[in-house]
Scaffold this motif. Structure first.
Motif, PDB file in Angstrom:
ATOM      1  N   LEU A  60       0.839  -1.206   0.000  1.00  0.00           N
ATOM      2  CA  LEU A  60       0.000   0.000   0.000  1.00  0.00           C
ATOM      3  C   LEU A  60       0.871   1.251   0.000  1.00  0.00           C
ATOM      4  O   LEU A  60       0.612   2.203  -0.756  1.00  0.00           O
ATOM      5  N   ASP A  61       1.916   1.254   0.833  1.00  0.00           N
ATOM      6  CA  ASP A  61       2.853   2.384   0.842  1.00  0.00           C
ATOM      7  C   ASP A  61       3.473   2.584  -0.536  1.00  0.00           C
ATOM      8  O   ASP A  61       3.602   3.712  -1.017  1.00  0.00           O
ATOM      9  N   MET A  62       3.874   1.472  -1.151  1.00  0.00           N
ATOM     10  CA  MET A  62       4.532   1.556  -2.451  1.00  0.00           C
ATOM     11  C   MET A  62       3.581   2.049  -3.523  1.00  0.00           C
ATOM     12  O   MET A  62       3.981   2.812  -4.414  1.00  0.00           O
ATOM     13  N   THR A  63       2.320   1.640  -3.456  1.00  0.00           N
ATOM     14  CA  THR A  63       1.326   2.113  -4.416  1.00  0.00           C
ATOM     15  C   THR A  63       1.156   3.626  -4.305  1.00  0.00           C
ATOM     16  O   THR A  63       1.155   4.342  -5.314  1.00  0.00           O
ATOM     17  N   LEU A  64       1.018   4.105  -3.077  1.00  0.00           N
ATOM     18  CA  LEU A  64       0.901   5.550  -2.862  1.00  0.00           C
ATOM     19  C   LEU A  64       2.153   6.269  -3.356  1.00  0.00           C
ATOM     20  O   LEU A  64       2.070   7.332  -3.978  1.00  0.00           O
ATOM     21  N   TYR A  65       3.311   5.662  -3.073  1.00  0.00           N
ATOM     22  CA  TYR A  65       4.574   6.275  -3.492  1.00  0.00           C
ATOM     23  C   TYR A  65       4.645   6.386  -5.008  1.00  0.00           C
ATOM     24  O   TYR A  65       5.020   7.439  -5.550  1.00  0.00           O
ATOM     25  N   ILE A  66       4.304   5.317  -5.711  1.00  0.00           N
ATOM     26  CA  ILE A  66       4.402   5.300  -7.174  1.00  0.00           C
ATOM     27  C   ILE A  66       3.547   6.407  -7.793  1.00  0.00           C
ATOM     28  O   ILE A  66       4.015   7.195  -8.620  1.00  0.00           O
ATOM     29  N   PHE A  67       2.284   6.457  -7.391  1.00  0.00           N
ATOM     30  CA  PHE A  67       1.383   7.441  -7.985  1.00  0.00           C
ATOM     31  C   PHE A  67       1.738   8.861  -7.555  1.00  0.00           C
ATOM     32  O   PHE A  67       1.703   9.792  -8.366  1.00  0.00           O
ATOM     33  N   ALA A  68       2.087   9.029  -6.270  1.00  0.00           N
ATOM     34  CA  ALA A  68       2.465  10.356  -5.794  1.00  0.00           C
ATOM     35  C   ALA A  68       3.753  10.835  -6.451  1.00  0.00           C
ATOM     36  O   ALA A  68       3.891  12.017  -6.787  1.00  0.00           O
ATOM     37  N   ALA A  69       4.715   9.920  -6.650  1.00  0.00           N
ATOM     38  CA  ALA A  69       5.979  10.295  -7.282  1.00  0.00           C
ATOM     39  C   ALA A  69       5.771  10.747  -8.719  1.00  0.00           C
ATOM     40  O   ALA A  69       6.378  11.724  -9.173  1.00  0.00           O
ATOM     41  N   ASN A  70       4.901  10.057  -9.440  1.00  0.00           N
ATOM     42  CA  ASN A  70       4.689  10.426 -10.835  1.00  0.00           C
ATOM     43  C   ASN A  70       3.893  11.705 -10.984  1.00  0.00           C
ATOM     44  O   ASN A  70       4.195  12.530 -11.861  1.00  0.00           O
ATOM     45  N   ILE A  71       2.884  11.919 -10.145  1.00  0.00           N
ATOM     46  CA  ILE A  71       2.144  13.170 -10.237  1.00  0.00           C
ATOM     47  C   ILE A  71       2.996  14.334  -9.751  1.00  0.00           C
ATOM     48  O   ILE A  71       2.903  15.455 -10.264  1.00  0.00           O
ATOM     49  N   THR A  72       3.866  14.070  -8.765  1.00  0.00           N
ATOM     50  CA  THR A  72       4.792  15.115  -8.311  1.00  0.00           C
ATOM     51  C   THR A  72       5.785  15.455  -9.418  1.00  0.00           C
ATOM     52  O   THR A  72       6.119  16.628  -9.626  1.00  0.00           O
ATOM     53  N   GLY A  73       6.243  14.425 -10.139  1.00  0.00           N
ATOM     54  CA  GLY A  73       7.124  14.679 -11.278  1.00  0.00           C
ATOM     55  C   GLY A  73       6.434  15.519 -12.335  1.00  0.00           C
ATOM     56  O   GLY A  73       7.047  16.393 -12.963  1.00  0.00           O
ATOM     57  N   PHE A  74       5.125  15.279 -12.540  1.00  0.00           N
ATOM     58  CA  PHE A  74       4.337  16.055 -13.497  1.00  0.00           C
ATOM     59  C   PHE A  74       4.248  17.509 -13.040  1.00  0.00           C
ATOM     60  O   PHE A  74       4.308  18.441 -13.854  1.00  0.00           O
ATOM     61  N   LEU A  75       4.117  17.716 -11.717  1.00  0.00           N
ATOM     62  CA  LEU A  75       4.008  19.068 -11.170  1.00  0.00           C
ATOM     63  C   LEU A  75       5.342  19.817 -11.208  1.00  0.00           C
ATOM     64  O   LEU A  75       5.374  21.027 -11.430  1.00  0.00           O
ATOM     65  N   THR A  76       6.423  19.111 -10.973  1.00  0.00           N
ATOM     66  CA  THR A  76       7.723  19.769 -10.828  1.00  0.00           C
ATOM     67  C   THR A  76       8.551  19.766 -12.106  1.00  0.00           C
ATOM     68  O   THR A  76       9.617  20.376 -12.147  1.00  0.00           O
ATOM     69  N   ASP A  77       8.068  19.080 -13.134  1.00  0.00           N
ATOM     70  CA  ASP A  77       8.806  19.036 -14.397  1.00  0.00           C
ATOM     71  C   ASP A  77       8.904  20.436 -14.994  1.00  0.00           C
ATOM     72  O   ASP A  77       8.008  21.270 -14.826  1.00  0.00           O
TER      73      ASP A  77
END
Length: 270
Positions: A60-77
């Motif tokens: 569950l932690d990893m699932t949250l991490y994966i999606f949060a990391a990619n949307i954060t990358g979208f925000l910070t790109d």
């Protein structure tokens, strides 16, 4: 500094995101596809992991991490290095020099307009979906408004770190003239080093300390760890303090490089 002078750039960024919506949506769905590839990959890894725990992460932690990391990358790109490199190559940077505004800040405020569209149309719905998923898996609501606010502030700092790093990188166009290939290499390295593919907590302790000292963790890893509540209390303040330090250092470095190079500017186009 008169920030009012930069509001037209923000407006232009919003209009650009709306006008080129298919390009925006294409990139977004590409990111979503990559996210689900990572999700199924890690699901397979956890399925065959004794105890279902890796580096302190449950699935569950990893699932949250994966999606949060990619949307954060979208925000910070950022496209700062591309914009800087193209303007140097084409010669249009000469027009920037005669305008009574900062070269860096004009790019920054243009991108901020695009980020407002991403936050409203992409980030908030994705995080709402993540919270719903976390509720269905755990059976109770875990959303914390203070934690999410810390995440948003940290994500903003991540963007500034990424932006000024990318601006400094873009000035390599003064030397190499064309950054297309180097930009692809940079994207891959930053995606890995900033924790976009693998949490930095999975690395050996020595590597973690080195990565925590360098600016890469501040580009994506820090806000994601805040959102997943792996960072709490003083750890949040310490990590955000590191982000602020790198914003200031990279901003100063971008100003220094610009002052050193603008006196020797040559362009290929114009």
């Amino acid at each position: 500094m008169r920030f009012k002078a930069y509001t037209p750039f923000t407006s232009a960024g919003i209009q650009s995101a709306i006008a080129y919506k298919w390009n925006f949506l294409g990139f977004f769905f590409g990111q979503i596809f990559f996210t689900f590839v990572m999700f199924f990959l890690w699901r397979a890894v956890f399925r065959y992991t004794p105890g279902g725990l890796i580096g302190g992460f449950t699935f569950l932690d990893m699932t949250l991490y994966i999606f949060a990391a990619n949307i954060t990358g979208f925000l910070t790109d950022t496209d700062a290095s591309y914009v800087v490199g193209e303007e140097i190559v084409q010669g249009t940077i000469a027009m920037r020099l005669i305008k009574p505004v900062s070269f860096n800040l004009s790019i920054l405020f243009t991108e901020l307009g695009q980020k407002l569209i991403i936050i409203s149309m992409v980030a908030l719905p994705v995080f709402a979906g993540l919270e719903w998923y976390r509720f269905t898996q755990s059976g109770f609501i875990q959303f914390s408004l203070p934690t999410f606010l810390f995440y948003m502030i940290s994500a903003g700092l991540s963007y500034l770190v990424m932006f000024f790093f990318d601006v400094c990188f873009g000035y390599l166009a003064f030397v190499f003239k064309n950054l297309w290939g180097i930009n692809i290499l940079k994207f891959g390295l930053l995606n890995f080093l900033s924790g976009g593919m693998i949490p930095l907590a999975f690395f050996p302790p020595m590597v973690q300390r080195v990565m925590g000292f360098l600016p890469f963790a501040s580009m994506r890893y820090t806000p994601v760890m805040i959102y997943t509540e792996k960072y709490q209390g003083l750890m949040i303040l310490s990590a955000m303090g590191t982000q602020i330090l790198w914003v200031l250092l990279l901003y100063g470095l971008s100003r220094l490089i610009w002052k050193l190079t603008e006196q020797h500017l040559t362009v290929q186009g114009g």
